[in-house]
Design an enzyme around this catalytic site. Structure first.
Site, PDB file in Angstrom:
ATOM      1  N   GLU A 125      -5.442  -8.424  -0.401  1.00  0.00           N
ATOM      2  CA  GLU A 125      -6.125  -8.095   0.869  1.00  0.00           C
ATOM      3  C   GLU A 125      -7.591  -7.850   0.544  1.00  0.00           C
ATOM      4  O   GLU A 125      -7.902  -6.948  -0.249  1.00  0.00           O
ATOM      5  CB  GLU A 125      -5.535  -6.849   1.532  1.00  0.00           C
ATOM      6  N   GLU A 171       0.822  -1.224   0.000  1.00  0.00           N
ATOM      7  CA  GLU A 171       0.000   0.000   0.000  1.00  0.00           C
ATOM      8  C   GLU A 171       0.853   1.269   0.000  1.00  0.00           C
ATOM      9  O   GLU A 171       0.649   2.176   0.818  1.00  0.00           O
ATOM     10  CB  GLU A 171      -0.974  -0.014   1.184  1.00  0.00           C
TER      11      GLU A 171
HETATM   12  O1  AHR Z   1      -5.077  -5.933   7.008  1.00  0.00           O
HETATM   13  C1  AHR Z   1      -4.992  -4.787   7.800  1.00  0.00           C
HETATM   14  C2  AHR Z   1      -4.278  -3.639   7.091  1.00  0.00           C
HETATM   15  O2  AHR Z   1      -5.067  -3.201   6.026  1.00  0.00           O
HETATM   16  C3  AHR Z   1      -2.974  -3.971   6.443  1.00  0.00           C
HETATM   17  O3  AHR Z   1      -1.905  -3.888   7.325  1.00  0.00           O
HETATM   18  C4  AHR Z   1      -2.847  -2.901   5.397  1.00  0.00           C
HETATM   19  O4  AHR Z   1      -2.116  -3.330   4.284  1.00  0.00           O
HETATM   20  C5  AHR Z   1      -4.284  -2.565   5.046  1.00  0.00           C
HETATM   21  O5  AHR Z   1      -4.510  -1.204   5.076  1.00  0.00           O
END
Ligand code: AHR
Length: 504
Positions: A294, A175
């Site tokens: 994610e 990210e």
């Molecule tokens: O999964 C929780 C968080 O969400 C992770 O650390 C990050 O990559 C995202 O913003």
């Protein structure tokens, strides 16, 4: 009597793609109680000789997760991997900036690689492109994958790991478009750094696959320019671009919440378009695939978490992101998985974020056992039966509107054909909150098949949830259906998750 209906034609000749099993991946970050008091808790009654909880391992194996992303997440952007290897007693205790916690480094990359093997998963490793860069990424790769005879490979051997971990998949940071990220970068800054890191890493091990960072979510102001700009640098050296997205129901509007996969469709289309634009621009022959590394529902514990993070002192393994999932969350998880299957020609990896205690299907009690959240079940169903070929959903469905979405299909559905096992499984969600839907499936090409199992999840209470002591959200068998001459019919309950398995 409802006039709602949906029809799915299941034809083994109409294929989307062979499903890459890595779309059933997950994620363990050094965050909250994911690692400490999650997968690892020496002294717990179920701990094995390495301190890993066997009750947790059993549940992870039930989900059959082929790949697990590690160690972050936001955590990775300030991760000094060298601190996490070597004699445990000599490891540094660090301030963990992303989640304002204390990291003991008692579990590090070697221990995690060992745990992954125990649960039959591969590791998807992320490198720190926040506070670090090319050199450290190369050292880490050499430590993990090089056989022997170099400083870092010999160091691994000295640490007791004779054989290389041979980690195949590597994320180039996490990210990096997000202002919250330690070492956040502009698209150009990230693009150049990721390009050079990728080039160097592939010199060390040309067999690895690399993931270039995409946007943190569809609402980022830099989306989708971030994708186009960064891929302009990285396209030739990477194999995937990442997508992240979390959903919530803060407005408490179930119908609109269940329509969110319309937004997901748009996200996927736009990222695919950005990849193909750069492909055309570069006159490249290479097709870039997607790593949705994610995804989940995440909103229940947010308020509590920001208070804890602001007010409490630095702690080891605090309770963070411990969302307790409801029945309606499980329905959205099913809808998201159906959407990934519909795009399985381009989505080749995906990670349910996360796996244990932190926005997770599996929860633990520090003193007691481990238990399954509502979202555990749709994930388990699709991971177990969604192997093989995704068939094109030739589908019609009546529709409805919600507050923020129009023309929302009542039923979303897809079939997966497992040629080896001679099985076809239909996954379907009726997301109409008021009415049952007459669901028909035409399987006339599958002669001699019968219904092996029809499993559903339904609940009167959209907010029902499970806990260590009570499990109220779980699948049950459905017997009210008709299957004759390859024609299947059932009245699909409003707000229901359906898994219909056919075989010989
Ligand atoms: O999964 C929780 C968080 O969400 C992770 O650390 C990050 O990559 C995202 O913003």
């Amino acid at each position: 009597m409802s006039n709602k209906n949906a029809k799915l034609v299941v034809d083994k000749e109409l294929k989307i793609a062979e499903i890459d099993k890595r779309i059933y991946g997950s994620f363990i970050e050094h965050l909250g109680r994911a690692v400490y008091n999650g997968i690892y808790q020496p002294g717990h009654i179920s701990a094995d000789e390495d301190g890993f909880r066997k009750d947790v391992m059993e549940l992870v194996k039930e989900l059959d997760v082929p790949i697990i992303r590690y160690p972050g997440g936001n955590f990775v952007s300030n991760f000094y991997w060298e601190d996490s290897v070597g004699p445990v007693l000599e490891r540094k205790k660090r301030l963990e900036l992303a989640w304002r916690s204390l990291e003991t480094n008692e579990v590090g990359l070697n221990e995690f690689a060992k745990w992954s093997k125990k649960v039959n998963s591969e590791v998807m490793m992320a490198v720190n492109l926040g506070t670090r860069g090319i050199g450290d990424a190369c050292n880490l790769l050499e430590y993990c994958n090089h056989e022997s005879g170099s400083y870092y490979s010999d160091l691994r051997i000295k640490h007791g790991y004779e054989k290389p971990h041979n980690i195949k998949t590597w994320c180039l940071g996490n990210e990096m478009d997000g202002p919250w990220q330690i070492g956040h970068k502009t698209a150009k800054e990230y693009g150049r750094l990721a390009e050079e890191t990728a080039k160097a890493m592939k010199l060390i091990d040309p067999s690895i696959e690399l993931v270039s960072c995409g946007s943190s979510n569809i609402a980022m102001p830099t989306f989708p320019e971030w994708e186009a700009t960064t891929l302009d640098y990285t396209y030739d050296y990477v194999d995937y671009i990442s997508l992240h997205q979390y959903y919530g129901n803060a407005d408490n509007d179930t119908a609109d919440f269940l329509a969110l996969t319309q937004d997901l469709e748009e996200f996927l289309h736009t990222v695919i378009a950005a990849c193909d634009y750069i492909k055309a621009k570069k006159r490249s022959k290479k097709k870039l695939n997607l790593s949705f590394d994610e995804w989940n529902v995440w909103f229940h514990a947010m308020q509590e978490d920001s208070e804890t993070m602001e007010k409490r002192p630095w702690q080891i393994a605090p309770h963070l992101l411990e969302d307790i999932y409801t029945f309606e969350d499980a329905l959205l998880i099913g809808l998201i998985l159906i959407t990934f299957l519909k795009h399985s020609d381009r989505v080749k990896m995906a990670c349910l974020a996360q796996l244990v205690n932190v926005i997770a299907p599996i929860m633990t009690d520090d003193e007691g056992g481990a238990w399954r959240q509502s979202i555990f079940y749709p994930f388990m169903h699709v991971s177990k039966y969604g192997r093989g070929v995704a068939l094109l959903p030739v589908m019609t469905s009546t529709k409805h509107d919600t507050v923020k979405h129009e023309e929302v299909t009542d039923v979303e559905s897809i079939a997966v054909y497992n040629e080896e096992k001679e099985e076809v499984t239909i996954f379907a969600v009726n997301r109409n909150t008021d009415e049952n839907v007459l669901f028909e499936a035409d399987l006339r090409g599958f002669e001699g098949y019968r219904v092996l199992e029809y499993s559903i999840m339904e609940h009167d209470d959209m907010k029902a949830y499970n806990s260590l002591v009570k499990e109220t959200v779980m699948p049950k068998e459905k017997t009210e259906y008709r299957f004759e001459d390859g024609y299947f019919e059932t009245s699909m309950g409003k707000c229901s998750w359906n898994v219909i398995r056919f075989g010989k």
